[in-house]
Scaffold this motif. Structure first.
Motif, mmCIF file in Angstrom:
data_model
loop_
_atom_site.group_PDB
_atom_site.id
_atom_site.type_symbol
_atom_site.label_atom_id
_atom_site.label_comp_id
_atom_site.label_asym_id
_atom_site.label_seq_id
_atom_site.Cartn_x
_atom_site.Cartn_y
_atom_site.Cartn_z
ATOM 1 N N THR A 83 0.814 -1.214 0.000
ATOM 2 C CA THR A 83 0.000 0.000 0.000
ATOM 3 C C THR A 83 0.850 1.268 0.000
ATOM 4 O O THR A 83 0.314 2.366 0.144
ATOM 5 N N SER A 84 2.152 1.121 -0.149
ATOM 6 C CA SER A 84 3.046 2.281 -0.200
ATOM 7 C C SER A 84 3.111 2.813 -1.630
ATOM 8 O O SER A 84 3.527 2.074 -2.544
ATOM 9 N N PRO A 85 2.719 4.058 -1.876
ATOM 10 C CA PRO A 85 2.816 4.612 -3.235
ATOM 11 C C PRO A 85 4.233 4.544 -3.790
ATOM 12 O O PRO A 85 4.427 4.256 -4.973
ATOM 13 N N HIS A 86 5.221 4.790 -2.939
ATOM 14 C CA HIS A 86 6.614 4.742 -3.390
ATOM 15 C C HIS A 86 6.972 3.336 -3.867
ATOM 16 O O HIS A 86 7.589 3.160 -4.933
ATOM 17 N N GLU A 87 6.610 2.319 -3.079
ATOM 18 C CA GLU A 87 6.920 0.946 -3.454
ATOM 19 C C GLU A 87 6.154 0.533 -4.703
ATOM 20 O O GLU A 87 6.690 -0.178 -5.564
ATOM 21 N N LEU A 88 4.910 0.985 -4.834
ATOM 22 C CA LEU A 88 4.127 0.646 -6.021
ATOM 23 C C LEU A 88 4.721 1.288 -7.272
ATOM 24 O O LEU A 88 4.745 0.664 -8.343
ATOM 25 N N ARG A 89 5.187 2.513 -7.167
ATOM 26 C CA ARG A 89 5.849 3.150 -8.318
ATOM 27 C C ARG A 89 7.073 2.340 -8.749
ATOM 28 O O ARG A 89 7.317 2.165 -9.947
ATOM 29 N N ARG A 90 7.825 1.857 -7.787
ATOM 30 C CA ARG A 90 8.988 1.035 -8.105
ATOM 31 C C ARG A 90 8.558 -0.244 -8.808
ATOM 32 O O ARG A 90 9.184 -0.674 -9.791
ATOM 33 N N ARG A 91 7.505 -0.857 -8.324
ATOM 34 C CA ARG A 91 7.020 -2.098 -8.925
ATOM 35 C C ARG A 91 6.474 -1.871 -10.330
ATOM 36 O O ARG A 91 6.671 -2.703 -11.223
ATOM 37 N N LEU A 92 5.789 -0.765 -10.538
ATOM 38 C CA LEU A 92 5.243 -0.475 -11.864
ATOM 39 C C LEU A 92 6.367 -0.293 -12.878
ATOM 40 O O LEU A 92 6.270 -0.745 -14.022
ATOM 41 N N ALA A 93 7.438 0.368 -12.455
ATOM 42 C CA ALA A 93 8.592 0.540 -13.341
ATOM 43 C C ALA A 93 9.226 -0.812 -13.662
ATOM 44 O O ALA A 93 9.617 -1.075 -14.809
ATOM 45 N N SER A 94 9.297 -1.694 -12.673
ATOM 46 C CA SER A 94 9.856 -3.021 -12.890
ATOM 47 C C SER A 94 8.989 -3.833 -13.839
ATOM 48 O O SER A 94 9.500 -4.574 -14.687
#
Length: 246
Positions: free
Chosen positions: A163-174
């Protein structure tokens, strides 16, 4: 009137396929007399059907109209044989989804009769960050859609839900880099899924296909290769049949 009709149709969801006008009234908050009148009219037009017990259900005409939706019907028809192959090869349930606003809508599902988990159902809506198909669709959504989504409240379904926006942004880039998305126990604690994109003639992601595996059964690279091959096959099939345009 239109908003009342839509409200009535939305009352027919999974587990509530047959309802009386009185039950629809309770679900929608509309007056019982209005529900009776509108539902009779919808039945006369074939949008709803009514049995001898006075219980209504969605009519075949409505399903036929929905099948012509360009973002679901065309993709669904092209995907079916390849989804069947993927299910036969992996032995696990296969799903097809499109993005509707900030949710993933599941428009097709295939599984063996022995499959223990029937979720998600066809027609199910899930927040984009919870499923592998949703993550794939979010990763390739317009930037403004991504920012709107990540600035909102992110639902948590399990202790592992990100639920962390920062972590989700990283995952979306991956996901954009690797070409596949993995959902590891984000919805339930006993299932993992892998998704790949389906593209139109311009290369834009219009849908996603996934394979769902029980916990402990996932061989990530093998499943990723299989589902990516399926997504590519569906994309090419649609292009060859003129269902996508450049």
């Amino acid at each position: 009137m239109l908003s009342r009709v839509v409200s009535i149709l939305r009352a027919f969801d999974r587990g509530s396929e047959e309802l009386t006008a009185t039950e629809v009234s309770r679900r929608t908050g509309l007056p019982a007399s209005s529900c009776h009148r509108i539902m009779r009219s919808l039945a006369e037009e074939g949008v709803l059907e009514v049995g001898e017990d006075h219980r209504y259900h969605v009519g075949l005409w409505l399903w036929e109209v929905a099948a012509h939706a360009p973002r679901s019907g065309g993709v669904q028809q092209a995907a079916l044989p390849f989804m069947q192959d993927l299910m036969d090869i992996t032995g696990h349930p296969v799903h097809l989804a499109v993005r509707e606003g900030l949710q993933a809508v599941f428009i097709e599902r295939m599984s063996h009769w022995r499959a223990r988990n029937a979720r998600p159902y066809v027609g199910s809506h899930y927040p984009l960050h919870l499923t592998s198909v949703g993550l794939m669709l979010l990763a390739h959504a317009p930037l403004e859609v991504q920012e709107e989504y990540l600035s909102g409240e992110l639902e948590r379904r399990t202790p592992l839900t990100v639920t962390s926006p920062h972590e989700l942004r990283r995952r979306l880039a991956s996901i954009r880099s690797r070409g596949f998305a993995v959902c590891d126990r984000q919805v339930v604690m006993d299932a993992i899924s892998v998704a790949a994109p389906i593209r139109d003639g311009r290369g834009e992601v219009i849908a996603a296909v996934s394979v769902n595996t029980p916990l402990g059964s996932l061989k990530e690279q093998t499943m990723a290769h299989a589902v990516q091959t399926t997504g590519l096959a569906i994309t090419r099939s649609m292009a060859l049949n003129g269902q996508t345009k450049r």
